[in-house]
Design an enzyme around this catalytic site. Structure first.
Site, PDB file in Angstrom:
ATOM      1  N   ARG A  22       7.122  39.202  17.841  1.00 42.65           N
ATOM      2  CA  ARG A  22       7.332  37.798  17.458  1.00 42.65           C
ATOM      3  C   ARG A  22       6.136  37.333  16.636  1.00 42.65           C
ATOM      4  O   ARG A  22       5.011  37.718  16.908  1.00 42.65           O
ATOM      5  CB  ARG A  22       7.442  36.977  18.743  1.00 42.65           C
ATOM      6  CG  ARG A  22       7.788  35.539  18.574  1.00 42.65           C
ATOM      7  CD  ARG A  22       8.013  34.874  19.931  1.00 42.65           C
ATOM      8  NE  ARG A  22       9.256  35.349  20.519  1.00 42.65           N
ATOM      9  CZ  ARG A  22       9.399  35.710  21.805  1.00 42.65           C
ATOM     10  NH1 ARG A  22       8.380  35.638  22.640  1.00 42.65           N
ATOM     11  NH2 ARG A  22      10.564  36.119  22.251  1.00 42.65           N
ATOM     12  N   ASN A  86       2.002  34.134  29.315  1.00 42.60           N
ATOM     13  CA  ASN A  86       2.358  35.502  28.944  1.00 42.60           C
ATOM     14  C   ASN A  86       1.336  36.455  29.536  1.00 42.60           C
ATOM     15  O   ASN A  86       0.138  36.293  29.289  1.00 42.60           O
ATOM     16  CB  ASN A  86       2.319  35.663  27.420  1.00 42.60           C
ATOM     17  CG  ASN A  86       3.327  34.809  26.707  1.00 42.60           C
ATOM     18  OD1 ASN A  86       4.521  34.973  26.883  1.00 42.60           O
ATOM     19  ND2 ASN A  86       2.840  33.877  25.895  1.00 42.60           N
ATOM     20  N   ASP A 102       2.268  41.802  24.184  1.00 39.99           N
ATOM     21  CA  ASP A 102       3.014  41.138  25.257  1.00 39.99           C
ATOM     22  C   ASP A 102       3.510  42.192  26.246  1.00 39.99           C
ATOM     23  O   ASP A 102       4.097  43.195  25.839  1.00 39.99           O
ATOM     24  CB  ASP A 102       4.202  40.384  24.657  1.00 39.99           C
ATOM     25  CG  ASP A 102       5.045  39.726  25.726  1.00 39.99           C
ATOM     26  OD1 ASP A 102       4.669  38.633  26.173  1.00 39.99           O
ATOM     27  OD2 ASP A 102       6.070  40.319  26.134  1.00 39.99           O
ATOM     28  N   ASP A 104       5.698  41.547  28.827  1.00 50.38           N
ATOM     29  CA  ASP A 104       6.978  41.147  29.419  1.00 50.38           C
ATOM     30  C   ASP A 104       6.878  40.138  30.560  1.00 50.38           C
ATOM     31  O   ASP A 104       7.590  39.150  30.557  1.00 50.38           O
ATOM     32  CB  ASP A 104       7.796  42.359  29.916  1.00 50.38           C
ATOM     33  CG  ASP A 104       7.778  43.510  28.935  1.00 50.38           C
ATOM     34  OD1 ASP A 104       8.136  43.294  27.769  1.00 50.38           O
ATOM     35  OD2 ASP A 104       7.374  44.620  29.322  1.00 50.38           O
ATOM     36  N   ASP A 106       6.077  37.097  32.754  1.00 49.42           N
ATOM     37  CA  ASP A 106       5.680  35.739  32.401  1.00 49.42           C
ATOM     38  C   ASP A 106       5.623  34.891  33.664  1.00 49.42           C
ATOM     39  O   ASP A 106       6.307  35.170  34.653  1.00 49.42           O
ATOM     40  CB  ASP A 106       6.690  35.112  31.427  1.00 49.42           C
ATOM     41  CG  ASP A 106       6.793  35.887  30.124  1.00 49.42           C
ATOM     42  OD1 ASP A 106       5.753  36.143  29.508  1.00 49.42           O
ATOM     43  OD2 ASP A 106       7.925  36.245  29.741  1.00 49.42           O
ATOM     44  N   ASP A 119      10.980  37.588  34.163  1.00 46.24           N
ATOM     45  CA  ASP A 119      11.137  38.855  33.428  1.00 46.24           C
ATOM     46  C   ASP A 119      10.602  40.087  34.153  1.00 46.24           C
ATOM     47  O   ASP A 119      10.170  41.055  33.519  1.00 46.24           O
ATOM     48  CB  ASP A 119      10.505  38.746  32.031  1.00 46.24           C
ATOM     49  CG  ASP A 119      11.128  37.620  31.210  1.00 46.24           C
ATOM     50  OD1 ASP A 119      12.326  37.347  31.405  1.00 46.24           O
ATOM     51  OD2 ASP A 119      10.419  37.018  30.397  1.00 46.24           O
ATOM     52  N   GLU A 122      12.714  43.115  33.064  1.00 44.29           N
ATOM     53  CA  GLU A 122      12.333  43.563  31.724  1.00 44.29           C
ATOM     54  C   GLU A 122      11.013  44.340  31.783  1.00 44.29           C
ATOM     55  O   GLU A 122      10.847  45.369  31.130  1.00 44.29           O
ATOM     56  CB  GLU A 122      12.194  42.350  30.792  1.00 44.29           C
ATOM     57  CG  GLU A 122      11.829  42.709  29.373  1.00 44.29           C
ATOM     58  CD  GLU A 122      11.585  41.485  28.489  1.00 44.29           C
ATOM     59  OE1 GLU A 122      11.179  41.696  27.333  1.00 44.29           O
ATOM     60  OE2 GLU A 122      11.777  40.341  28.940  1.00 44.29           O
TER      61      GLU A 122
END
Length: 176
Positions: A22, A86, A102, A104, A106, A119, A122
Site C-alpha cells: 500500500r 499496525n 506490515d 498483518d 493489527d 487479522d 491473515e
C-alpha cells in the site's frame, strides 16, 4: 542528516516478501526525532497493490517509531480518536519514502480504550507463506502486548490529547 519537518513525503508499506502492499501519496512530517516520525495525513490518496485507490476520510496523526515494531494511526473523528495499530517493522526514511513492512496483525483501540486484535488468521497464513520465522513472531507478539499495555495505560500515542495537540500544530503551521 537534514530534518524532514515540514516536508511532504510518500509512505510505502511492504510485505515480508518485499512486495509493495500500500502507498500513501503524501504524509506531512510534523516531528522527527532520533526515535520517531510524527506525520499527518488528511484526504490522502492511498493506492493498494491490487490497483484499488481511495482517499483517507479524516485527519490522522501517524506515529512511526524508528526503533519499535509497530506504528499507530490516530484517526480524529467526531466521536473521539480511534487508533489503528499496525504490527510492522521499524520505520525508516530512505530518501524516497517512509517505509515499513506490515506484518498483518493489527490492534484497533476505540475512544473508550476498549480494543480488538485484528487479522490473526491473515497473520497465521502469511507467517507460513512468507516464512516470518520464530524470531519475528516473538518480537511481534511481545510488541502487541506492549501496545495493549500502552493503550490501557493511556501512554505514548494513546495519551489523551496527543492527536489533538499534533493536529493543532499542523493547523498552526498552515497559518504561517
Amino acid at each position: 542528516m537534514q530534518s524532514l519537518v515540514g516536508e511532504d513525503v510518500l509512505i510505502h508499506c511492504y510485505k515480508h516478501d518485499g512486495n509493495i502492499h500500500r502507498c500513501w501519496d503524501k504524509g506531512h512530517i510534523l516531528q522527527e526525532t532520533k526515535h520517531r516520525f510524527i506525520v499527518i495525513n488528511n484526504r490522502t490518496l492511498v493506492s493498494e497493490s491490487d490497483g484499488r485507490k481511495w482517499y483517507t476520510r479524516e485527519p490522522a496523526i501517524w506515529y512511526f517509531p524508528k526503533d519499535q515494531w509497530y506504528n499507530v494511526i490516530c484517526m480524529i473523528r467526531k466521536n473521539g480518536v480511534h487508533f489503528y495499530c499496525n504490527l510492522a517493522s521499524p520505520t525508516l526514511y530512505d530518501g524516497e519514502a517512509l517505509k515499513y513492512i506490515d506484518y498483518d496483525l493489527d490492534l484497533k483501540v476505540f475512544p473508550d480504550y476498549k480494543y480488538r486484535i485484528l487479522d490473526e488468521e491473515e497473520y497465521a497464513q502469511n507467517s507460513q507463506k512468507m516464512h516470518y520465522g520464530k524470531e519475528i513472531d516473538t518480537i511481534l507478539h511481545k510488541q502487541l502486548d506492549l501496545l495493549i499495555d500502552d493503550a490501557m495505560n493511556m501512554s505514548g500515542p494513546f495519551r489523551p490529547g496527543f492527536a489533538q495537540y499534533w493536529y493543532q500544530q499542523y493547523q498552526k503551521s498552515l497559518r504561517r
